[in-house]
Scaffold this motif. Structure first.
Motif, PDB file in Angstrom:
ATOM      1  N   ARG A   1       9.689  17.521  30.463  1.00 51.87           N
ATOM      2  CA  ARG A   1      10.606  16.406  30.228  1.00 51.87           C
ATOM      3  C   ARG A   1      11.909  16.518  31.012  1.00 51.87           C
ATOM      4  N   ASN A   2      12.033  17.559  31.813  1.00 48.69           N
ATOM      5  CA  ASN A   2      13.314  17.804  32.458  1.00 48.69           C
ATOM      6  C   ASN A   2      13.718  16.688  33.410  1.00 48.69           C
ATOM      7  N   ASP A   3      12.796  16.186  34.221  1.00 45.13           N
ATOM      8  CA  ASP A   3      13.149  15.110  35.145  1.00 45.13           C
ATOM      9  C   ASP A   3      13.563  13.850  34.398  1.00 45.13           C
ATOM     10  N   ALA A   4      12.849  13.515  33.326  1.00 45.61           N
ATOM     11  CA  ALA A   4      13.207  12.337  32.544  1.00 45.61           C
ATOM     12  C   ALA A   4      14.563  12.480  31.883  1.00 45.61           C
ATOM     13  N   ASN A   5      14.990  13.732  31.678  1.00 52.09           N
ATOM     14  CA  ASN A   5      16.318  14.007  31.108  1.00 52.09           C
ATOM     15  C   ASN A   5      17.350  14.290  32.191  1.00 52.09           C
ATOM     16  N   LEU A   6      17.061  13.824  33.418  1.00 46.07           N
ATOM     17  CA  LEU A   6      17.979  13.985  34.549  1.00 46.07           C
ATOM     18  C   LEU A   6      18.272  15.448  34.857  1.00 46.07           C
ATOM     19  N   ARG A   7      17.303  16.295  34.562  1.00 49.17           N
ATOM     20  CA  ARG A   7      17.417  17.731  34.802  1.00 49.17           C
ATOM     21  C   ARG A   7      18.652  18.346  34.169  1.00 49.17           C
ATOM     22  N   ALA A   8      19.064  17.759  33.079  1.00 50.50           N
ATOM     23  CA  ALA A   8      20.156  18.356  32.305  1.00 50.50           C
ATOM     24  C   ALA A   8      19.789  19.740  31.805  1.00 50.50           C
ATOM     25  N   GLY A   9      18.511  20.053  31.792  1.00 55.80           N
ATOM     26  CA  GLY A   9      18.073  21.379  31.383  1.00 55.80           C
ATOM     27  C   GLY A   9      18.648  22.489  32.247  1.00 55.80           C
ATOM     28  N   TYR A  10      18.994  22.190  33.490  1.00 55.54           N
ATOM     29  CA  TYR A  10      19.617  23.210  34.337  1.00 55.54           C
ATOM     30  C   TYR A  10      20.951  23.655  33.743  1.00 55.54           C
TER      31      TYR A  10
ATOM     32  N   ALA B   1      13.626   7.045  39.288  1.00 52.08           N
ATOM     33  CA  ALA B   1      14.698   6.101  38.979  1.00 52.08           C
ATOM     34  C   ALA B   1      14.289   5.157  37.852  1.00 52.08           C
ATOM     35  N   ARG B   2      13.040   4.698  37.900  1.00 50.35           N
ATOM     36  CA  ARG B   2      12.562   3.753  36.880  1.00 50.35           C
ATOM     37  C   ARG B   2      12.513   4.405  35.513  1.00 50.35           C
ATOM     38  N   ALA B   3      12.124   5.671  35.450  1.00 50.18           N
ATOM     39  CA  ALA B   3      12.036   6.351  34.159  1.00 50.18           C
ATOM     40  C   ALA B   3      13.386   6.413  33.468  1.00 50.18           C
ATOM     41  N   VAL B   4      14.435   6.586  34.261  1.00 48.84           N
ATOM     42  CA  VAL B   4      15.778   6.634  33.695  1.00 48.84           C
ATOM     43  C   VAL B   4      16.257   5.233  33.331  1.00 48.84           C
ATOM     44  N   ILE B   5      16.061   4.286  34.234  1.00 50.58           N
ATOM     45  CA  ILE B   5      16.536   2.920  33.997  1.00 50.58           C
ATOM     46  C   ILE B   5      15.804   2.280  32.832  1.00 50.58           C
TER      47      ILE B   5
ATOM     48  N   THR C   1      20.016  -0.566  33.647  1.00 55.96           N
ATOM     49  CA  THR C   1      20.648  -0.357  34.948  1.00 55.96           C
ATOM     50  C   THR C   1      22.117  -0.006  34.754  1.00 55.96           C
ATOM     51  N   PRO C   2      22.713   0.641  35.721  1.00 51.59           N
ATOM     52  CA  PRO C   2      24.147   0.926  35.616  1.00 51.59           C
ATOM     53  C   PRO C   2      24.983  -0.326  35.426  1.00 51.59           C
ATOM     54  N   GLU C   3      24.566  -1.415  36.063  1.00 49.96           N
ATOM     55  CA  GLU C   3      25.324  -2.656  35.932  1.00 49.96           C
ATOM     56  C   GLU C   3      25.212  -3.251  34.531  1.00 49.96           C
TER      57      GLU C   3
END
Length: 362
Positions: A181-190, A266-270, A275-277
């Protein structure tokens, strides 16, 4: 400094960490994998930070009661990292390899919220306890990365100056456990792994628990920013070499949003945040710059004017934002310096790092 809109139009250094797949700012090299592991986070702490949730659709049927529980923060957010309970420990030395007359070098593992993280550690010869430095490396494709292959110069130099140096591999790298799940969590795991590395070092007899620092480069500079806002007080000082931006828009636009090969990331996060906007508040919550007011430690940044990956302007903007919050930050600029500094500029930078650590860890 960027406008308020620019602050929230993209992902943070943390977002970059979540979206990198096959490219990004690279680290200098030098230098097996196990099965799946659990999520990046443990249970929340008793202190609940302000919550930023993903956007909702439709019209609510009623106004929530003021006593209703707040939803959990999104796992990609700084708020989720702040709320996480960290349990770093069980630092174990493995095979000795690469030792010198100044230090012993070992393969090492430690625990990070249910995952086992690999790394490489240098322990000075002589009588401890010693001050210690966590090294957070820059981007290398996890599929080709090998244990401890980067930041060799920093690891060697600082160990020769009497510091225990722990280079962490991060989850999904080398012999570290997997976190699907790390990529879906923006690699906050690092960031979780870096915090737990500091906690693990505090628990071993050969380290002075009150004299810890963290040094990161490129993507690892983003990890440094995150660690400082998430766990102020854990480290006494921090150094970032050619760091990614502390503003979400820069990293997302450069490495994710315009890259067709990363459309899925990008889509998984959005899909979750919007979207940021459409939902700028949720996106701002992924940026360490939004939380710079939490930082309590001095920070030194090294950056070259000819950096081909992370422009100097990013560090200038981060420094301006930190100073606006009254934080202690130094920026050393290297004319003509590329993303990876070479001698004699690197030699100057490591001497400055050494002096900075000596002042702040004494």
């Amino acid at each position: 400094m960027r406008t308020p809109r620019a602050l929230v139009v993209g992902l943070t250094a943390g977002a970059l960490l979540g979206a990198c797949t096959t490219a990004g700012p690279t680290d200098q090299r030098g230098g097996g994998t196990t099965g799946p592991g659990p999520t990046a986070y443990a249970s929340s702490s008793t202190t609940t930070p302000p919550v930023t949730s993903a956007p909702t659709t439709g019209t609510p049927s009623s106004t929530p009661s003021s006593s209703a529980p707040k939803p959990a923060p999104d796992p990609a957010s700084i708020e989720a990292l702040i709320a996480t309970r960290y349990d770093g420990g069980n630092l174990r030395l493995g095979r000795e390899r690469g030792s010198t007359s100044a230090y012993r070098q070992y393969f090492v593992t430690y625990e990070s919220n249910g995952l086992t993280i690999s790394g490489r550690i240098n322990i000075p010869r002589g009588k401890g306890p010693f001050p210690a430095v966590v090294l957070a490396h820059g981007y290398v494709d996890p599929a080709t990365y090998t244990n401890g292959e980067t930041m060799l110069r920093e690891r060697d130099h600082l160990a020769r100056q009497g510091y225990v140096t722990l280079h962490i591999d991060y989850r999904n790298h080398a012999q570290s456990d997997k976190d699907p799940r790390n990529d879906a969590n923006l690699r906050a795991g690092y960031t979780v792994d870096a915090v737990n590395a500091g906690l693990a070092l505090q628990k071993v007899a050969y380290v002075d628990p009150d004299r810890l620092a963290i040094v990161g480069r490129s993507m690892g500079g983003g990890v440094v920013y995150n660690v400082l806002v998430v766990r102020p007080g854990l480290f006494r000082a921090a150094v970032a070499y050619a760091p990614v931006s502390s503003d979400t828009v820069d990293n997302f636009d450069k490495w994710v949003r315009r890259d067709a090969s990363r459309a899925g990331a990008a889509r998984a996060v959005i899909d979750r945040l919007g979207t940021p906007e459409a939902n700028p508040t949720a996106w701002a919550a992924t940026s360490p710059r939004t939380y710079f007011g939490r930082i309590t430690e001095p920070l030194l940044i090294h950056h070259g004017t000819a950096d081909e990956d992370c422009p100097l302007s990013w560090s200038r903007e981060s420094v301006a934002a930190l100073r606006a919050e009254g934080k202690s930050v130094e920026l050393d600029v290297y004319p003509g310096g590329r993303h990876t500094l070479t001698s004699p500029q690197w030699d100057t930078s490591i001497r400055r790092t050494e002096a900075f650590l000596a002042r702040n860890l004494r």
